[in-house]
Design a protein around this motif. Structure first.
Motif, mmCIF file in Angstrom:
data_model
loop_
_atom_site.group_PDB
_atom_site.id
_atom_site.type_symbol
_atom_site.label_atom_id
_atom_site.label_comp_id
_atom_site.label_asym_id
_atom_site.label_seq_id
_atom_site.Cartn_x
_atom_site.Cartn_y
_atom_site.Cartn_z
ATOM 1 N N PHE A 1 0.838 -1.134 -0.008
ATOM 2 C CA PHE A 1 -0.172 -0.137 0.027
ATOM 3 C C PHE A 1 0.855 1.120 0.122
ATOM 4 O O PHE A 1 1.659 1.249 0.915
ATOM 5 N N TYR A 2 0.629 2.426 -0.956
ATOM 6 C CA TYR A 2 1.416 3.445 -1.090
ATOM 7 C C TYR A 2 0.876 4.523 -1.014
ATOM 8 O O TYR A 2 -0.368 4.709 -1.460
ATOM 9 N N ASN A 3 1.009 5.603 -0.043
ATOM 10 C CA ASN A 3 0.559 6.743 0.102
ATOM 11 C C ASN A 3 1.155 7.593 -0.773
ATOM 12 O O ASN A 3 2.421 8.193 -0.882
ATOM 13 N N GLU A 4 0.553 8.005 -1.963
ATOM 14 C CA GLU A 4 1.095 8.979 -2.877
ATOM 15 C C GLU A 4 1.358 10.486 -2.445
ATOM 16 O O GLU A 4 2.397 10.936 -3.313
ATOM 17 N N SER A 5 0.769 10.829 -1.541
ATOM 18 C CA SER A 5 0.878 12.215 -1.061
ATOM 19 C C SER A 5 2.250 12.349 -0.112
ATOM 20 O O SER A 5 2.882 13.442 -0.018
ATOM 21 N N THR A 6 2.458 11.428 0.426
ATOM 22 C CA THR A 6 3.726 11.359 1.505
ATOM 23 C C THR A 6 4.712 10.599 1.211
ATOM 24 O O THR A 6 5.824 10.398 1.870
ATOM 25 N N SER A 7 4.759 9.701 -0.031
ATOM 26 C CA SER A 7 5.634 8.696 -0.656
ATOM 27 C C SER A 7 5.912 7.891 0.519
ATOM 28 O O SER A 7 7.054 7.170 0.550
ATOM 29 N N GLU A 8 4.924 7.288 1.439
ATOM 30 C CA GLU A 8 5.180 6.268 2.382
ATOM 31 C C GLU A 8 4.723 4.993 2.025
ATOM 32 O O GLU A 8 3.544 5.016 1.312
ATOM 33 N N LEU A 9 5.233 3.971 2.620
ATOM 34 C CA LEU A 9 4.504 2.482 2.154
ATOM 35 C C LEU A 9 4.179 1.756 3.578
ATOM 36 O O LEU A 9 5.031 1.408 4.499
ATOM 37 N N PRO A 10 3.110 2.129 3.992
ATOM 38 C CA PRO A 10 2.849 1.723 5.514
ATOM 39 C C PRO A 10 2.742 0.367 5.712
ATOM 40 O O PRO A 10 2.997 -0.237 6.814
ATOM 41 N N ILE A 11 2.306 -0.443 4.668
ATOM 42 C CA ILE A 11 2.246 -1.966 4.622
ATOM 43 C C ILE A 11 2.829 -2.491 3.497
ATOM 44 O O ILE A 11 2.302 -2.013 2.128
ATOM 45 N N ARG A 12 3.548 -3.572 3.693
ATOM 46 C CA ARG A 12 4.310 -4.456 2.631
ATOM 47 C C ARG A 12 4.190 -5.825 2.803
ATOM 48 O O ARG A 12 4.378 -6.177 3.834
ATOM 49 N N PHE A 13 3.717 -6.615 1.811
ATOM 50 C CA PHE A 13 3.643 -8.032 1.899
ATOM 51 C C PHE A 13 4.499 -8.577 0.918
ATOM 52 O O PHE A 13 4.410 -8.139 -0.441
ATOM 53 N N PHE A 14 5.477 -9.171 1.312
ATOM 54 C CA PHE A 14 6.666 -9.717 0.710
ATOM 55 C C PHE A 14 6.272 -11.188 0.119
ATOM 56 O O PHE A 14 5.421 -11.879 0.588
ATOM 57 N N ASN A 15 7.102 -11.630 -1.139
ATOM 58 C CA ASN A 15 6.687 -12.936 -1.571
ATOM 59 C C ASN A 15 7.189 -13.931 -0.792
ATOM 60 O O ASN A 15 6.599 -14.736 -0.772
ATOM 61 N N ASN A 16 8.130 -13.793 0.246
ATOM 62 C CA ASN A 16 8.500 -14.912 1.134
ATOM 63 C C ASN A 16 7.465 -14.993 2.302
ATOM 64 O O ASN A 16 7.945 -15.762 3.070
ATOM 65 N N GLY A 17 6.473 -14.250 2.382
ATOM 66 C CA GLY A 17 5.737 -14.140 3.687
ATOM 67 C C GLY A 17 5.825 -13.260 4.527
ATOM 68 O O GLY A 17 4.968 -13.078 5.236
ATOM 69 N N ASN A 18 6.868 -12.567 4.453
ATOM 70 C CA ASN A 18 7.052 -11.409 5.704
ATOM 71 C C ASN A 18 6.228 -10.148 5.276
ATOM 72 O O ASN A 18 5.678 -9.999 4.352
ATOM 73 N N VAL A 19 5.853 -9.583 6.546
ATOM 74 C CA VAL A 19 5.094 -8.517 6.316
ATOM 75 C C VAL A 19 5.441 -7.446 6.915
ATOM 76 O O VAL A 19 6.011 -7.514 8.302
ATOM 77 N N SER A 20 5.742 -6.179 6.281
ATOM 78 C CA SER A 20 6.320 -4.995 6.881
ATOM 79 C C SER A 20 5.458 -3.969 7.000
ATOM 80 O O SER A 20 4.643 -3.326 6.166
ATOM 81 N N MET A 21 5.343 -3.282 8.390
ATOM 82 C CA MET A 21 4.538 -1.982 8.629
ATOM 83 C C MET A 21 5.508 -1.194 9.030
ATOM 84 O O MET A 21 5.931 -1.120 10.144
#
Length: 199
Positions: free
Chosen positions: A51-71
């Protein structure tokens, strides 16, 4: 419907099957635009969906192919709409807030096997260096798993206190033989004196 390029609509788009973004060679994107407000998008690259906030250039949530999740932006609230810390969990009285579950399901244990725990990690590279400095662990204290203990580790993650399966507390020892056993000098103080030291 096969379209090369962008699809823009101010109304609903109904799909009875899959909606596929397949612009090979670049990131795939579903964008949400609002006049006078933050613009968000769901995007996909070769390694993750995010998920990408185009106004702030932040990526608050990211789901990786290996199953990891980054917030990596903002606070997370579970059962709470306005979390005031990085992670805030809300629950009613007599309701378990956090459950740490071990999936091992047999009677073959090694003494010291961890059932669950919380680690306290420091990125400070000085002294002992970055790493786990302390932890609270629930461990097996028998080979059958029927006896357990809770340990408290400090001083670069070294065990300093233990509560055994029968409720005995050991400080400086991992095998207390009485309800409270302290290994080393002990000071017991009362408000009416300066305390007494016993070995």
């Amino acid at each position: 419907l096969d379209v090369t390029g962008e699809i823009s609509s101010s109304d609903d788009i109904n799909a009875g099957g899959k909606l596929v973004c397949a612009n090979v060679g670049s990131d795939k994107k579903i964008a949400f635009r609002r006049t006078g407000a933050n613009n968000f998008s769901i995007e996909h690259d070769s390694s993750s969906l995010y998920f990408y906030n185009e106004s702030t250039s932040e990526l608050p949530i990211r789901f990786f192919n290996n199953g990891n999740v980054s917030m990596i932006a903002g606070n997370v609230g579970i059962n709470e709409t306005a979390p005031g810390t990085l992670l805030s969990l809300a629950g009613d009285a007599n309701e378990s807030i956090i459950t740490l579950k071990c999936t091992k399901n047999d009677s073959s244990w090694t003494i010291g096997d961890k059932i669950g725990g919380i680690n306290f990690f420091s990125e400070d590279g000085s002294g002992a260096g970055a790493g786990i400095r302390g932890s609270i662990n629930y461990i097996s204290s028998s080979t059958s798993g029927g006896s357990t203990a809770m340990t408290f580790n400090v001083g670069d993650n070294t065990e300093k206190m233990r509560i055994t399966n029968d409720g005995s507390v050991g400080i400086g020892t991992n095998a207390p033989t009485t309800k409270l056993e302290v290994k080393g000098d002990t000071t017991i103080s009362r408000s009416s004196d300066s305390g007494q030291t016993r070995t």
